[in-house]
Design a protein around this motif. Structure first.
Motif, PDB file in Angstrom:
ATOM      1  N   GLN A 160     -13.664  19.783   6.541  1.00  0.00           N
ATOM      2  CA  GLN A 160     -13.667  21.187   6.181  1.00  0.00           C
ATOM      3  C   GLN A 160     -12.919  21.426   4.872  1.00  0.00           C
ATOM      4  O   GLN A 160     -12.210  20.544   4.378  1.00  0.00           O
ATOM      5  CB  GLN A 160     -13.048  22.018   7.315  1.00  0.00           C
ATOM      6  CG  GLN A 160     -13.808  21.929   8.629  1.00  0.00           C
ATOM      7  CD  GLN A 160     -13.159  22.731   9.744  1.00  0.00           C
ATOM      8  OE1 GLN A 160     -12.152  23.417   9.527  1.00  0.00           O
ATOM      9  NE2 GLN A 160     -13.736  22.658  10.941  1.00  0.00           N
ATOM     10  N   LYS A 161     -13.047  22.632   4.344  1.00  0.00           N
ATOM     11  CA  LYS A 161     -12.558  22.949   3.012  1.00  0.00           C
ATOM     12  C   LYS A 161     -11.053  22.733   2.848  1.00  0.00           C
ATOM     13  O   LYS A 161     -10.607  22.197   1.843  1.00  0.00           O
ATOM     14  CB  LYS A 161     -12.910  24.397   2.674  1.00  0.00           C
ATOM     15  CG  LYS A 161     -12.453  24.837   1.279  1.00  0.00           C
ATOM     16  CD  LYS A 161     -12.861  26.267   0.985  1.00  0.00           C
ATOM     17  CE  LYS A 161     -12.395  26.686  -0.393  1.00  0.00           C
ATOM     18  NZ  LYS A 161     -12.766  28.105  -0.702  1.00  0.00           N
ATOM     19  N   ASP A 162     -10.264  23.155   3.811  1.00  0.00           N
ATOM     20  CA  ASP A 162      -8.803  23.096   3.670  1.00  0.00           C
ATOM     21  C   ASP A 162      -8.197  21.792   4.187  1.00  0.00           C
ATOM     22  O   ASP A 162      -6.966  21.678   4.261  1.00  0.00           O
ATOM     23  CB  ASP A 162      -8.160  24.287   4.401  1.00  0.00           C
ATOM     24  CG  ASP A 162      -8.549  25.615   3.772  1.00  0.00           C
ATOM     25  OD1 ASP A 162      -8.729  25.641   2.541  1.00  0.00           O
ATOM     26  OD2 ASP A 162      -8.676  26.610   4.507  1.00  0.00           O
ATOM     27  N   ASP A 163      -9.032  20.840   4.541  1.00  0.00           N
ATOM     28  CA  ASP A 163      -8.503  19.556   5.026  1.00  0.00           C
ATOM     29  C   ASP A 163      -7.797  18.802   3.910  1.00  0.00           C
ATOM     30  O   ASP A 163      -8.140  18.933   2.721  1.00  0.00           O
ATOM     31  CB  ASP A 163      -9.638  18.677   5.566  1.00  0.00           C
ATOM     32  CG  ASP A 163     -10.183  19.199   6.884  1.00  0.00           C
ATOM     33  OD1 ASP A 163      -9.499  20.028   7.507  1.00  0.00           O
ATOM     34  OD2 ASP A 163     -11.282  18.776   7.273  1.00  0.00           O
ATOM     35  N   LYS A 164      -6.831  17.996   4.309  1.00  0.00           N
ATOM     36  CA  LYS A 164      -6.184  17.071   3.374  1.00  0.00           C
ATOM     37  C   LYS A 164      -6.474  15.654   3.853  1.00  0.00           C
ATOM     38  O   LYS A 164      -6.394  15.354   5.046  1.00  0.00           O
ATOM     39  CB  LYS A 164      -4.685  17.336   3.294  1.00  0.00           C
ATOM     40  CG  LYS A 164      -4.333  18.590   2.506  1.00  0.00           C
ATOM     41  CD  LYS A 164      -2.840  18.742   2.344  1.00  0.00           C
ATOM     42  CE  LYS A 164      -2.482  19.856   1.358  1.00  0.00           C
ATOM     43  NZ  LYS A 164      -3.252  21.067   1.506  1.00  0.00           N
ATOM     44  N   LEU A 165      -6.811  14.798   2.903  1.00  0.00           N
ATOM     45  CA  LEU A 165      -7.165  13.422   3.223  1.00  0.00           C
ATOM     46  C   LEU A 165      -5.926  12.543   3.251  1.00  0.00           C
ATOM     47  O   LEU A 165      -5.087  12.608   2.354  1.00  0.00           O
ATOM     48  CB  LEU A 165      -8.160  12.877   2.190  1.00  0.00           C
ATOM     49  CG  LEU A 165      -9.415  13.725   1.937  1.00  0.00           C
ATOM     50  CD1 LEU A 165     -10.294  13.049   0.889  1.00  0.00           C
ATOM     51  CD2 LEU A 165     -10.186  13.942   3.227  1.00  0.00           C
ATOM     52  N   ILE A 166      -5.797  11.733   4.279  1.00  0.00           N
ATOM     53  CA  ILE A 166      -4.717  10.755   4.380  1.00  0.00           C
ATOM     54  C   ILE A 166      -5.298   9.411   3.968  1.00  0.00           C
ATOM     55  O   ILE A 166      -6.173   8.862   4.644  1.00  0.00           O
ATOM     56  CB  ILE A 166      -4.144  10.672   5.803  1.00  0.00           C
ATOM     57  CG1 ILE A 166      -3.848  12.072   6.336  1.00  0.00           C
ATOM     58  CG2 ILE A 166      -2.901   9.794   5.812  1.00  0.00           C
ATOM     59  CD1 ILE A 166      -2.867  12.859   5.506  1.00  0.00           C
ATOM     60  N   VAL A 167      -4.827   8.894   2.834  1.00  0.00           N
ATOM     61  CA  VAL A 167      -5.447   7.727   2.204  1.00  0.00           C
ATOM     62  C   VAL A 167      -4.414   6.637   1.983  1.00  0.00           C
ATOM     63  O   VAL A 167      -3.242   6.913   1.695  1.00  0.00           O
ATOM     64  CB  VAL A 167      -6.085   8.137   0.851  1.00  0.00           C
ATOM     65  CG1 VAL A 167      -6.666   6.935   0.128  1.00  0.00           C
ATOM     66  CG2 VAL A 167      -7.161   9.191   1.072  1.00  0.00           C
ATOM     67  N   GLN A 178       0.828  -1.203   0.000  1.00  0.00           N
ATOM     68  CA  GLN A 178       0.000   0.000   0.000  1.00  0.00           C
ATOM     69  C   GLN A 178       0.862   1.252   0.000  1.00  0.00           C
ATOM     70  O   GLN A 178       2.007   1.239   0.455  1.00  0.00           O
ATOM     71  CB  GLN A 178      -0.924   0.021   1.229  1.00  0.00           C
ATOM     72  CG  GLN A 178      -1.817  -1.192   1.371  1.00  0.00           C
ATOM     73  CD  GLN A 178      -2.896  -1.245   0.307  1.00  0.00           C
ATOM     74  OE1 GLN A 178      -3.468  -0.218  -0.051  1.00  0.00           O
ATOM     75  NE2 GLN A 178      -3.185  -2.441  -0.187  1.00  0.00           N
ATOM     76  N   GLN A 179       0.295   2.338  -0.492  1.00  0.00           N
ATOM     77  CA  GLN A 179       0.995   3.622  -0.543  1.00  0.00           C
ATOM     78  C   GLN A 179       0.170   4.685   0.162  1.00  0.00           C
ATOM     79  O   GLN A 179      -1.041   4.795  -0.040  1.00  0.00           O
ATOM     80  CB  GLN A 179       1.229   4.034  -2.000  1.00  0.00           C
ATOM     81  CG  GLN A 179       1.972   5.349  -2.148  1.00  0.00           C
ATOM     82  CD  GLN A 179       2.116   5.757  -3.599  1.00  0.00           C
ATOM     83  OE1 GLN A 179       1.348   5.318  -4.452  1.00  0.00           O
ATOM     84  NE2 GLN A 179       3.090   6.600  -3.899  1.00  0.00           N
ATOM     85  N   PHE A 180       0.836   5.488   1.017  1.00  0.00           N
ATOM     86  CA  PHE A 180       0.164   6.605   1.650  1.00  0.00           C
ATOM     87  C   PHE A 180       0.043   7.750   0.655  1.00  0.00           C
ATOM     88  O   PHE A 180       1.007   8.112  -0.014  1.00  0.00           O
ATOM     89  CB  PHE A 180       0.945   7.084   2.880  1.00  0.00           C
ATOM     90  CG  PHE A 180       0.787   6.194   4.078  1.00  0.00           C
ATOM     91  CD1 PHE A 180      -0.369   6.238   4.838  1.00  0.00           C
ATOM     92  CD2 PHE A 180       1.786   5.321   4.447  1.00  0.00           C
ATOM     93  CE1 PHE A 180      -0.523   5.424   5.945  1.00  0.00           C
ATOM     94  CE2 PHE A 180       1.653   4.495   5.545  1.00  0.00           C
ATOM     95  CZ  PHE A 180       0.494   4.550   6.297  1.00  0.00           C
ATOM     96  N   ILE A 181      -1.161   8.329   0.581  1.00  0.00           N
ATOM     97  CA  ILE A 181      -1.402   9.465  -0.312  1.00  0.00           C
ATOM     98  C   ILE A 181      -2.061  10.573   0.492  1.00  0.00           C
ATOM     99  O   ILE A 181      -2.995  10.328   1.258  1.00  0.00           O
ATOM    100  CB  ILE A 181      -2.311   9.069  -1.489  1.00  0.00           C
ATOM    101  CG1 ILE A 181      -1.655   7.991  -2.337  1.00  0.00           C
ATOM    102  CG2 ILE A 181      -2.648  10.280  -2.356  1.00  0.00           C
ATOM    103  CD1 ILE A 181      -2.534   7.481  -3.453  1.00  0.00           C
ATOM    104  N   GLN A 182      -1.563  11.793   0.338  1.00  0.00           N
ATOM    105  CA  GLN A 182      -2.174  12.960   0.967  1.00  0.00           C
ATOM    106  C   GLN A 182      -2.723  13.844  -0.133  1.00  0.00           C
ATOM    107  O   GLN A 182      -1.973  14.328  -0.974  1.00  0.00           O
ATOM    108  CB  GLN A 182      -1.135  13.701   1.814  1.00  0.00           C
ATOM    109  CG  GLN A 182      -1.698  14.913   2.532  1.00  0.00           C
ATOM    110  CD  GLN A 182      -0.671  15.544   3.467  1.00  0.00           C
ATOM    111  OE1 GLN A 182      -0.083  14.880   4.286  1.00  0.00           O
ATOM    112  NE2 GLN A 182      -0.449  16.837   3.309  1.00  0.00           N
ATOM    113  N   LYS A 183      -4.025  14.030  -0.157  1.00  0.00           N
ATOM    114  CA  LYS A 183      -4.613  14.794  -1.251  1.00  0.00           C
ATOM    115  C   LYS A 183      -5.695  15.731  -0.734  1.00  0.00           C
ATOM    116  O   LYS A 183      -6.321  15.484   0.313  1.00  0.00           O
ATOM    117  CB  LYS A 183      -5.191  13.846  -2.303  1.00  0.00           C
ATOM    118  CG  LYS A 183      -6.349  12.981  -1.831  1.00  0.00           C
ATOM    119  CD  LYS A 183      -6.828  12.089  -2.973  1.00  0.00           C
ATOM    120  CE  LYS A 183      -8.071  11.307  -2.595  1.00  0.00           C
ATOM    121  NZ  LYS A 183      -8.556  10.474  -3.705  1.00  0.00           N
ATOM    122  N   PRO A 184      -5.947  16.833  -1.457  1.00  0.00           N
ATOM    123  CA  PRO A 184      -6.984  17.790  -1.033  1.00  0.00           C
ATOM    124  C   PRO A 184      -8.358  17.128  -1.047  1.00  0.00           C
ATOM    125  O   PRO A 184      -8.622  16.207  -1.823  1.00  0.00           O
ATOM    126  CB  PRO A 184      -6.889  18.905  -2.077  1.00  0.00           C
ATOM    127  CG  PRO A 184      -5.550  18.726  -2.730  1.00  0.00           C
ATOM    128  CD  PRO A 184      -5.244  17.270  -2.664  1.00  0.00           C
TER     129      PRO A 184
END
Length: 339
Positions: free
Chosen positions: A321-328, A271-277
């Protein structure tokens, strides 16, 4: 395929096979030319190649002979270079190939490619990293810089080796750091922790001075030096001792039915960690709703990055919230297919 990729493939082939390929290519060129110049006497390219082989090997059966002046000129060129054509080329090519291969193994050949990965420091962690990169992305070009190793054959380790001190501009220029895609700086295991961290920070400064945009990932042993590494220009600082201490703690106090270390290792391999808006349509959604939405694309939401803070595994009704980044978490295979 660019020149650097061809070179790496070519030098993986055994020497005798490389020489044979080179000689056959030369035979084919002469054979094609004589077939073009005298199609009646040499009706096929194979006939031309046959004539080149018997002439260059000084056998001269005489079954095929050029009849025109241009054809005989080609024959003269072939005979002047022959009377030992095969021996000459085999000797010259073998000498050049062996010399280049020795320089490549000793880290004396400059790298001229672009968008490559530069790894600084040769150790067991680096060896495992090279294997992992090759297994996940076989097309990735890797340049290794190290001053402790004097010989690193390409057949054993598929990297372009540069021997030298990575804190010096001349060594970084040999690795074409200006056009690198990313840089990884590992700690020098031959030095004490503080000395190793100082060298890592100094190398980070040198790399950043030669390339203002390249992402730098630096390994720091002492957590007290993390901020200094960031000030020096590192984008990501891996505190390996802190990470291992945390793993050891989990191993000591884990339940018998779980194996934290093996679980983390397997997860990072697959698996790969991805941080995206956060997508606009998911703003004001709950964490649970967003989790369900992302699972449709086989993406596992594990947390949120908000205001420079990590919020992992929040409550189901946690509002995004709007400026959150998702940790996936996303599988390597799926990410490769999407790219």
């Amino acid at each position: 395929m660019n020149i650097e990729s061809f070179k790496h493939i070519y030098f993986r082939i055994p020497l005798i096979v490389r020489l044979l390929i080179s000689v056959l290519a030369l035979m084919l060129v002469f054979g094609t030319v004589i077939n073009f110049v005298e199609p009646e006497e040499f009706p096929t390219i194979f006939d031309g190649v046959w004539w080149v082989v018997v002439t260059g090997a000084t056998i001269g059966y005489g079954d095929l002979v050029p009849q025109t002046i241009p054809g005989r000129i080609i024959g003269i060129i072939l005979m002047l270079s022959g009377g030992g054509l095969l021996t000459f080329y085999i000797t010259a090519l073998s000498s050049a190939a062996i010399n280049h291969e020795q320089k490549l193994s000793k880290g004396k050949v400059n790298y001229k490619g672009k968008k490559h990965i530069v790894i600084i420091g040769w150790n067991e962690r680096t060896r495992q990293l090279v294997r992992l990169i090759n297994s996940k992305n076989a097309r990735a070009e890797i340049v290794l810089i190290d001053r402790t190793v004097n010989n690193l054959p390409y057949q054993n380790v598929p990297v372009h080796f540069i021997h030298g001190d990575a804190s010096e501009d001349a060594t970084l220029a040999q690795a074409n750091i200006e056009h690198a895609a990313s840089v990884i700086i590992t700690s020098d295991i031959t030095k004490k922790e503080r000395q190793a961290d100082v060298l890592t920070i100094l190398t980070t400064v040198a790399v950043r001075g030669n390339n203002q945009d390249v992402p730098i990932n630096a390994e720091i042993l002492s957590i007290a030096q993390v901020e200094n590494a960031i000030r020096a220009g590192a984008n990501t600082v891996i505190s390996s001792n802190d990470f291992m201490s945390t793993l050891f703690y989990h191993e000591i106090f884990h339940k018998e039915s779980t194996r934290p270390f093996e679980t983390v290792l397997h997860m990072l391999n697959s698996q790969q960690f991805i941080q995206k808006p956060i997508p606009d349509k998911l703003i004001e959604y709950t964490f649970q709703d967003c989790l369900t939405h992302l699972l449709q694309n086989r993406e596992l939401l594990i947390g949120i990055y908000r205001d420079d803070e990590w919020v992992l595994n929040p409550s189901p009704d946690f509002t995004l919230q709007k400026d959150d980044k998702l940790i996936v978490l996303k599988s390597w295979k799926q990410n490769s297919l999407n790219n």
